[in-house]
Write a protein that holds these residues in place. Structure first.
Motif, PDB file in Angstrom:
ATOM      1  N   TRP A  52       0.824  -1.208   0.000  1.00 24.00           N
ATOM      2  CA  TRP A  52       0.000   0.000   0.000  1.00 24.00           C
ATOM      3  C   TRP A  52       0.857   1.256   0.000  1.00 24.00           C
ATOM      4  O   TRP A  52       0.520   2.237  -0.662  1.00 24.00           O
ATOM      5  CB  TRP A  52      -0.960  -0.017   1.194  1.00 24.00           C
TER       6      TRP A  52
ATOM      7  N   ASP B   1       0.710   3.845  -3.148  1.00 19.87           N
ATOM      8  CA  ASP B   1       0.377   5.254  -2.964  1.00 19.87           C
ATOM      9  C   ASP B   1       1.469   6.161  -3.534  1.00 19.87           C
ATOM     10  O   ASP B   1       1.182   7.169  -4.176  1.00 19.87           O
ATOM     11  CB  ASP B   1       0.159   5.573  -1.485  1.00 19.87           C
TER      12      ASP B   1
ATOM     13  N   CYS C  50       1.190   6.107  -7.365  1.00 20.10           N
ATOM     14  CA  CYS C  50       0.025   6.874  -7.841  1.00 20.10           C
ATOM     15  C   CYS C  50       0.282   8.372  -7.747  1.00 20.10           C
ATOM     16  O   CYS C  50      -0.057   9.125  -8.673  1.00 20.10           O
ATOM     17  CB  CYS C  50      -1.214   6.484  -7.044  1.00 20.10           C
TER      18      CYS C  50
END
Length: 130
Positions: free
Chosen positions: A104, A108, A111
């Motif tokens: 995660w 993140d 992105c």
């Protein structure tokens, strides 16, 4: 790879390398380039390969034989692929479990970096081929 390189160079032409992580930006450029070249891959596959490369490089840097070769520039040219294969013989990589927080965290970061690339380049993602 060439498309990712072009995107990365264009991005750092208009942005400072001090302001953005090169690792995150390079992963995002590679991920974005797979979307542009009609060969999309899953983000988890990209992260898995990236983590394996990081672990392999850490393993090589920690190897005594590799450190001796790098320190002595005259012997560096004599390093054969057999020497590197011997250093990698005991290397083993196990990907983190699918519920680990690293997935995660890296997702993140990619992105955010992907959006920065798009924003800084004005969504102009055309890369000429040929």
């Amino acid at each position: 790879m060439a498309t990712a390189q072009v995107l990365l160079h264009r991005f750092f032409y208009v942005s400072s390398m001090l302001s953005f992580s090169v690792n995150d930006t390079s992963m995002a450029a590679l991920y974005l380039s797979t979307k542009l070249c009609e060969t999309p891959i899953r983000l988890k596959e990209l992260l898995n390969v990236y983590l394996a490369v990081i672990h392999r490089n850490r393993h090589l840097r920690g190897s005594h034989a590799f450190n001796v070769v790098v320190e002595d520039k005259s012997k560096q040219s004599q390093t054969s692929t057999m020497d590197i294969q011997k250093m990698l013989a005991d290397f083993g990589y196990q990907p983190p479990p699918s519920h680990a927080s690293i997935w995660w965290t890296m997702k993140d970061a990619i992105c955010i970096a992907e959006m920065q690339i798009l924003k800084r380049l004005g969504f102009n993602m055309q890369v000429c081929s040929g």
